[in-house]
Design a protein around this motif. Structure first.
Motif, PDB file in Angstrom:
ATOM      1  N   ILE A  58       0.921  -1.379  -0.293  1.00  0.00           N
ATOM      2  CA  ILE A  58      -0.147   0.359  -0.229  1.00  0.00           C
ATOM      3  C   ILE A  58       1.088   1.327   0.033  1.00  0.00           C
ATOM      4  O   ILE A  58       0.720   2.377  -0.607  1.00  0.00           O
ATOM      5  CB  ILE A  58      -1.049  -0.197   1.061  1.00  0.00           C
ATOM      6  N   ALA A  59       1.533   1.122   0.770  1.00  0.00           N
ATOM      7  CA  ALA A  59       2.878   2.390   1.062  1.00  0.00           C
ATOM      8  C   ALA A  59       3.819   2.871  -0.850  1.00  0.00           C
ATOM      9  O   ALA A  59       3.316   3.978  -0.658  1.00  0.00           O
ATOM     10  CB  ALA A  59       3.645   2.287   2.221  1.00  0.00           C
ATOM     11  N   MET A  62       1.297   5.234  -3.074  1.00  0.00           N
ATOM     12  CA  MET A  62       1.294   6.550  -2.452  1.00  0.00           C
ATOM     13  C   MET A  62       2.298   6.834  -2.142  1.00  0.00           C
ATOM     14  O   MET A  62       2.233   8.435  -2.314  1.00  0.00           O
ATOM     15  CB  MET A  62       1.338   5.816  -0.272  1.00  0.00           C
ATOM     16  N   ILE A  63       3.480   6.421  -2.110  1.00  0.00           N
ATOM     17  CA  ILE A  63       4.984   6.808  -1.917  1.00  0.00           C
ATOM     18  C   ILE A  63       5.086   7.331  -3.600  1.00  0.00           C
ATOM     19  O   ILE A  63       5.273   9.369  -3.763  1.00  0.00           O
ATOM     20  CB  ILE A  63       6.087   6.476  -1.916  1.00  0.00           C
ATOM     21  N   VAL A  64       4.491   7.343  -4.686  1.00  0.00           N
ATOM     22  CA  VAL A  64       4.939   7.826  -6.037  1.00  0.00           C
ATOM     23  C   VAL A  64       3.526   7.900  -6.348  1.00  0.00           C
ATOM     24  O   VAL A  64       4.210   9.781  -6.555  1.00  0.00           O
ATOM     25  CB  VAL A  64       4.131   6.219  -7.144  1.00  0.00           C
ATOM     26  N   SER A  65       2.781   8.544  -5.296  1.00  0.00           N
ATOM     27  CA  SER A  65       1.476   9.675  -5.607  1.00  0.00           C
ATOM     28  C   SER A  65       2.157  10.982  -4.580  1.00  0.00           C
ATOM     29  O   SER A  65       1.932  11.890  -5.275  1.00  0.00           O
ATOM     30  CB  SER A  65       0.199   9.438  -5.157  1.00  0.00           C
ATOM     31  N   GLU A  66       3.069  10.786  -3.773  1.00  0.00           N
ATOM     32  CA  GLU A  66       2.581  12.019  -2.621  1.00  0.00           C
ATOM     33  C   GLU A  66       4.167  12.739  -2.990  1.00  0.00           C
ATOM     34  O   GLU A  66       4.392  13.858  -3.434  1.00  0.00           O
ATOM     35  CB  GLU A  66       3.285  11.555  -1.686  1.00  0.00           C
ATOM     36  N   VAL A  67       4.894  11.519  -3.681  1.00  0.00           N
ATOM     37  CA  VAL A  67       6.734  12.569  -5.109  1.00  0.00           C
ATOM     38  C   VAL A  67       5.982  13.626  -6.029  1.00  0.00           C
ATOM     39  O   VAL A  67       6.591  13.863  -6.278  1.00  0.00           O
ATOM     40  CB  VAL A  67       7.854  11.085  -4.710  1.00  0.00           C
ATOM     41  N   LYS A  68       5.639  12.567  -6.813  1.00  0.00           N
ATOM     42  CA  LYS A  68       4.917  12.888  -8.498  1.00  0.00           C
ATOM     43  C   LYS A  68       3.885  14.476  -7.796  1.00  0.00           C
ATOM     44  O   LYS A  68       4.695  15.708  -8.793  1.00  0.00           O
ATOM     45  CB  LYS A  68       3.789  12.379  -9.402  1.00  0.00           C
ATOM     46  N   GLU A  69       3.664  14.891  -6.882  1.00  0.00           N
ATOM     47  CA  GLU A  69       2.692  15.718  -6.783  1.00  0.00           C
ATOM     48  C   GLU A  69       4.234  17.115  -6.090  1.00  0.00           C
ATOM     49  O   GLU A  69       3.554  17.823  -7.263  1.00  0.00           O
ATOM     50  CB  GLU A  69       1.080  14.946  -5.700  1.00  0.00           C
ATOM     51  N   ALA A  70       4.497  16.557  -5.563  1.00  0.00           N
ATOM     52  CA  ALA A  70       5.145  17.401  -4.639  1.00  0.00           C
ATOM     53  C   ALA A  70       6.428  17.834  -5.686  1.00  0.00           C
ATOM     54  O   ALA A  70       6.331  19.067  -5.788  1.00  0.00           O
ATOM     55  CB  ALA A  70       5.941  16.825  -3.326  1.00  0.00           C
ATOM     56  N   ILE A  71       6.723  17.639  -6.483  1.00  0.00           N
ATOM     57  CA  ILE A  71       7.792  17.741  -7.096  1.00  0.00           C
ATOM     58  C   ILE A  71       6.809  18.528  -8.912  1.00  0.00           C
ATOM     59  O   ILE A  71       7.629  19.642  -9.346  1.00  0.00           O
ATOM     60  CB  ILE A  71       8.486  16.592  -8.261  1.00  0.00           C
ATOM     61  N   GLU A  72       5.512  18.015  -8.455  1.00  0.00           N
ATOM     62  CA  GLU A  72       4.719  19.326 -10.041  1.00  0.00           C
ATOM     63  C   GLU A  72       4.994  20.322  -8.868  1.00  0.00           C
ATOM     64  O   GLU A  72       4.394  21.688  -9.782  1.00  0.00           O
ATOM     65  CB  GLU A  72       4.003  18.808 -10.343  1.00  0.00           C
TER      66      GLU A  72
END
Length: 105
Positions: A58-59, A62-72
């Motif tokens: 599950i993590a 979630m990490i991929v999503s959070e990292v992608k959003e933060a970099i964008e």
């Protein structure tokens, strides 16, 4: 050109980097190492870290999503490509993300 960044890749912070690539990679490393809400007057900076204490299957997304959003959001000079994961052999259940980005010069 593609570059890889890890939160552990952050050694000494150098302010006012003259090299764009070094500046972007340093900013992403800082972003990955910062928990959202911990920077005074800039509380939205960092990762929300909702993935903490989640099962690995599950993590990871979630990490991929959070990292992608933060970099964008916080580093528009880079384009998120993917996250690769290594597991820390000395600490079972600990993931070490390596983020791959492309930098716009």
């Amino acid at each position: 050109m593609r570059y890889q960044v890890t939160p552990a890749g952050l050694s000494a912070i150098k302010l006012s980097q003259s090299d764009t690539i070094s500046s972007v990679l340093q900013n992403i490393a800082i972003l990955l190492a910062t928990r959202q809400g911990t920077v005074p007057l800039y509380r939205e900076f960092g990762l929300p870290m909702r993935f903490l204490d989640q099962p690995i299957h599950i993590a990871k997304p979630m990490i991929v999503s959070e990292v992608k959003e933060a970099i964008e959001t916080f580093e528009p000079r880079a384009t998120f490509l993917r996250v690769l994961f290594d597991e820390d052999a000395s600490t079972p259940g600990r993931l070490i993300p390596t983020v791959e980005v492309e930098i716009h010069e």
